[in-house]
Design a protein around this motif. Sequence first.
Motif, short mmCIF file in Angstrom:
data_model
loop_
_atom_site.label_atom_id
_atom_site.label_comp_id
_atom_site.label_asym_id
_atom_site.label_seq_id
_atom_site.Cartn_x
_atom_site.Cartn_y
_atom_site.Cartn_z
N UNK A 1 -6.46 -48.78 47.51
CA UNK A 1 -5.43 -49.77 47.17
C UNK A 1 -4.41 -49.24 46.17
N UNK A 2 -4.85 -48.41 45.24
CA UNK A 2 -3.91 -47.93 44.22
C UNK A 2 -2.87 -47.00 44.82
N UNK A 3 -3.34 -46.16 45.74
CA UNK A 3 -2.38 -45.27 46.39
C UNK A 3 -1.37 -46.09 47.16
N UNK A 4 -1.88 -47.12 47.81
CA UNK A 4 -0.98 -48.01 48.54
C UNK A 4 0.02 -48.65 47.59
N UNK A 5 -0.50 -49.16 46.47
CA UNK A 5 0.36 -49.78 45.47
C UNK A 5 1.48 -48.86 45.01
N UNK A 6 1.11 -47.61 44.82
CA UNK A 6 2.10 -46.66 44.30
C UNK A 6 3.30 -46.57 45.22
N UNK A 7 3.01 -46.59 46.51
CA UNK A 7 4.13 -46.40 47.43
C UNK A 7 4.85 -47.68 47.78
N UNK A 8 4.15 -48.80 47.70
CA UNK A 8 4.82 -50.05 48.05
C UNK A 8 5.39 -50.73 46.81
N UNK A 9 4.51 -51.18 45.93
CA UNK A 9 4.97 -51.94 44.77
C UNK A 9 5.85 -51.11 43.86
N UNK A 10 5.49 -49.86 43.66
CA UNK A 10 6.20 -49.07 42.67
C UNK A 10 7.13 -48.02 43.27
N UNK A 11 7.25 -48.02 44.56
CA UNK A 11 8.10 -47.07 45.29
C UNK A 11 8.06 -45.68 44.69
N UNK A 12 6.83 -45.20 44.55
CA UNK A 12 6.67 -43.86 44.02
C UNK A 12 7.13 -42.81 45.01
N UNK A 13 7.24 -43.23 46.27
CA UNK A 13 7.69 -42.30 47.30
C UNK A 13 9.05 -41.70 46.95
N UNK A 14 9.92 -42.56 46.45
CA UNK A 14 11.26 -42.12 46.07
C UNK A 14 11.18 -41.11 44.92
N UNK A 15 10.35 -41.42 43.94
CA UNK A 15 10.20 -40.52 42.80
C UNK A 15 9.63 -39.19 43.26
N UNK A 16 8.69 -39.27 44.20
CA UNK A 16 8.09 -38.05 44.74
C UNK A 16 9.17 -37.17 45.37
N UNK A 17 10.03 -37.79 46.16
CA UNK A 17 11.10 -37.02 46.82
C UNK A 17 12.07 -36.44 45.79
N UNK A 18 12.38 -37.23 44.77
CA UNK A 18 13.27 -36.73 43.72
C UNK A 18 12.68 -35.52 43.04
N UNK A 19 11.40 -35.62 42.71
CA UNK A 19 10.73 -34.50 42.05
C UNK A 19 10.77 -33.28 42.94
N UNK A 20 10.50 -33.51 44.21
CA UNK A 20 10.47 -32.40 45.17
C UNK A 20 11.83 -31.73 45.24
N UNK A 21 12.86 -32.56 45.33
CA UNK A 21 14.22 -32.05 45.41
C UNK A 21 14.55 -31.21 44.18
N UNK A 22 14.33 -31.79 43.02
CA UNK A 22 14.66 -31.10 41.77
C UNK A 22 13.86 -29.81 41.65
#
Lengths: 473, 299, 291
Positions: free
Chosen positions: B80-101
């Motif tokens: 559930x926490x992994x799910x939360x990270x990507x849905x509630x907290x949109x960590x996916x976007x942060x992940x992509x930003x980190x990857x890009x940088x």
Amino acid sequence: MAAVKKPETRNQKPEIRDSRSVWIAPLLVSGFWFLVSSCASRDTVTIIEFWGLGREGEVVAELLPQFHKEHPEIRVDVQQIPWTAAHEKLLTAHVGNSLPDVAQVGNTWIPEFSTLHAVEPLDARLSAAMPRDDYFPGIWETNVVGGQLYGIPWYVDTRVLFYRTDMIATPPRTWTEWMAIMDRLKKQSKDPHFYPLLMPTNEWPQPVLLASQLGAELVTEDARAKFSDKRFVDAFSFYLDIYRRGYAPVIGSSQVANLYQQFGAGEFAMFMSGPWDVGNLRDRLSKEQQGKWSTAPLPAPDGTPYPGVSLSGGSSLVLFRSSKKQAASWKLIEFLSRPEIQIRFYELSGDLPARRSAWRTPDLVDDPQIAAFRTQLDRTIALPRLPEWENIATSIFEHAQLASRGQFDAAEAGRRLDAKVNGMLAKRRWVLSRLRVASSELREPLRLATHSPVHDDARATRNAQLATAGAAQ
Amino acid sequence: MSKSPSLQVSESPRSVPRTPRRLGDSTTRRLLSILIHFLLILGAIATAIPLLWMLSASFMPQGEATSFPPRLLPSRFTLEHYGDLFTRLSLGRAFLNSLFVALIATLASLLFNSMAGYAFAKLHFRGRASLFAFLLAALAIPAQVAMLPLFLLLKSLGLVNTYAGVLVPYVATIYGMFLVRQFMVSIPDDLLAAARVDGASELRIYWSVVLPVARPVLATLAIFTFMSAWNDFMWPLIILTDDDKYTMPVAVANLVGEHALDLELMMASAVLTVIPVLTLFFVLQKQYIAGMMAGSVKG
Amino acid sequence: MSSQARAAVALLFPALLMISVFYLLPVAGAVVLSVTDFDIYSIGDASNTRFVGAANYGALLESPLFWKALTNTLYFSLVAVPLTVLIALGAALLLNAKLARFKALFRTIYFAPVVTTIVAVAVVFRYVYHARVGLLNQLLDLIGIAPIDWLGDARWAMPALILLAVWRNFGYAAVIFLAGLQNVPDSLYEAARIDGAGPLRQFWHVTLPELTPTFVFVGVITGIGFLQIFAEPYVMTPDGGPLNATLTIVMLMYREGFRWWNMGYAAAVAFVLFALVMLATALQAFMRRAR
């Protein structure tokens, strides 16, 4: 080293224009048109940037749809900043001229931001919709620096006493009663790990609020330390006595692994904290443990009105001077300050409303463990509003740590704090003297008020001494 | 295999027989092997326990990780926490930003640092030694000193809240140049001389001769830069003001709630932050180590 | 200019430009800051800045907190550096052993702490160090040692931090040692074996001497890094630990500069640290030459 050009590559060029490319041009054009048109429609909308901190930043987004409905010409762009770095970020944003229009700030930061001339004075904008007396006085004062209002309280907190109802029948109302209860609990318990009170040595609120309860001034208006003052020394002695008698363990907050579990298990009977711990205790204690705790306003030094004063905590909403959309931003502040919106915010976040009228909601009225906060909020004190306050507060607990370990007594602690804090405030005194020279040339005298009125009660001091003496029997 | 000539009068009183001490060799080898593996495993456990607990906590139901005494394994395995990270907290976007940088920083760093490192290692010019010594001295300055002045500088350049602004500290670093230079010092000069004789320009030599040979140190540099850019917290927080540009550590810090302890959520985000760099290391480790060789270790 | 010199200019230009503008220039700015009393009042109104010459430096040399931070930092480095180097060497020797299998896996495990995010690690380690039920105390209990209040006892807070820092950083040094070990030619070992040396003597007479440059390199890098240690103590003990036992110089600098906004004073602290590191490096180079 010349690369050999393969004949195929040259022949492949015409093939690039395949069926897919036919669609590219129209897509680009329509996409561009779409972008431009949406930009155009956004031009007529005022976009304001709001920074929320921590969880509040997350929660406020849920209140915005209603705001957008009421004000279709304004759109709020919310950003969530973590508390751990909010302070640095706000300052560097100010220096880098990239502050938002409105932000939530901890109310103890307001003196700093007014020193930086980063925030707008709000007195002129106040309307009947936000009457001053619908706010808790201590909290309101925290937002006033130099006689001007710089923030509107958004949510509030303060410190009260959390206690185990099965160990303490009636919560103490005076320092004497408090010491007596702790004495009784200490004597009754067989467990060496048990302490009547948990009061971590690295927290400054406790010694500061005890001193404030006795009316100590801490720092004067002209930036001089007053820790050698009898009132501070007496309060500090009372504070140290609690450790000396073994009523509280000499530990820092990081050594408390799990406050809630330990409280639930009865390892200590009391601690002082804020409304967030009401929610935390309800979430984390077992069903049987739920019925065994409650909250109460702080005990007062003997002879002074009950409850004893506590701290004015919470966050305020501020408007930045650099904002170009101040009128629209003010509308957001007004919206978030409406009692019904305050109630909704409380329901979403658990943060107590700053508006007294919001407290009439049944959720708050009927909550037995919140009642203490309601009472306490009417008796809070605003700390000296200096940018150096946090540094001073750190010095206070550092000296408290040393003193609680027996390195020196309260009087010596007072002297050392005076020396240290006076050093910290040297620059401020210089700046103030410059301002005084400048303001003497102005028509209006510059108001340098940094304090709210403190009660000057010599009797309270004497009663405090009696309290500590009395508990020694 | 060179043998000390046994026919000569040697200092050592006895000459060594052809098959020295091979008696009981296989048993010794087995014992030694067991000992080595035992120590390795012991070390691995000691090193990995905190990380394993982090992993375990990320799968625990909410609140369980802060129970007292602490649990080692989840009572119930949950994502559930992994799910939360990507849905509630949109960590996916942060992940992509980190990857890009991190990727851009790595590519730029590979280019700039390798160019400079080569110049210091193999090209002769006046003042080379003193310039290099000066830069090494500058390594000793704590980076936090420069943060506020750097911010003011970027502000005047209009680079606040841009990806370019975030990248600035990682793109060329003294340590990176040092690493490359140490490795490249050991590139045989004959290789370069031969290319010069062939008429290749200096820049050509760098690009076509040196870079292929320097692949190991480039791998080391890549991992190092990627790691620094990926894990940095303070700088992206200061320079970026749009939260849709935030990198992962900033997003993770948001989870350190001031009142509540969403420990399991934070552990899940910590796991996600660790995995990319660790994977990169696992894949590139041979080159990473080889890149440290020859020169860097000779000081 | 020779063709090499011209090429050098071209190759050096991008990196040096970036470093000069975005690192050296701000550092120079910080030097200027260190001789002023630049603080929050200055940020609000630039005219509130005064040139104070060496006053910041004088003040910090008189400040007991500075000396405490300095002592802490030196204590930390003098213990943590040898510890890290030795453990890293041990790990590298194990990983380099011909008989060892699954090397890639072990190497990754040993390197893993280096890439973790300190915020999360700190939370885990607070549990490891808990006075009563922490993992470490439970292990000590198994061998009969009474529980230690790791983070609360002024005597044990720094050792606890040292352990954390070593755990977190040894993998990085181990990999460097591994590179150094792999660089030792086999022929040297062969020659030693022929001369009758067993594994221990081979280690003493072949491995160690060949590793000397690596030792120095790792020692210097780790030393400089540890003198500047910030993240671990900052996250574990943000208030400086019990009685400021874990306050390091960079923590002090950060606190003064970014919490209290005494930027002039903080810059002075940073440059004093810089001078110390330079001194330590020079000392180390001098000792090497003297050997």
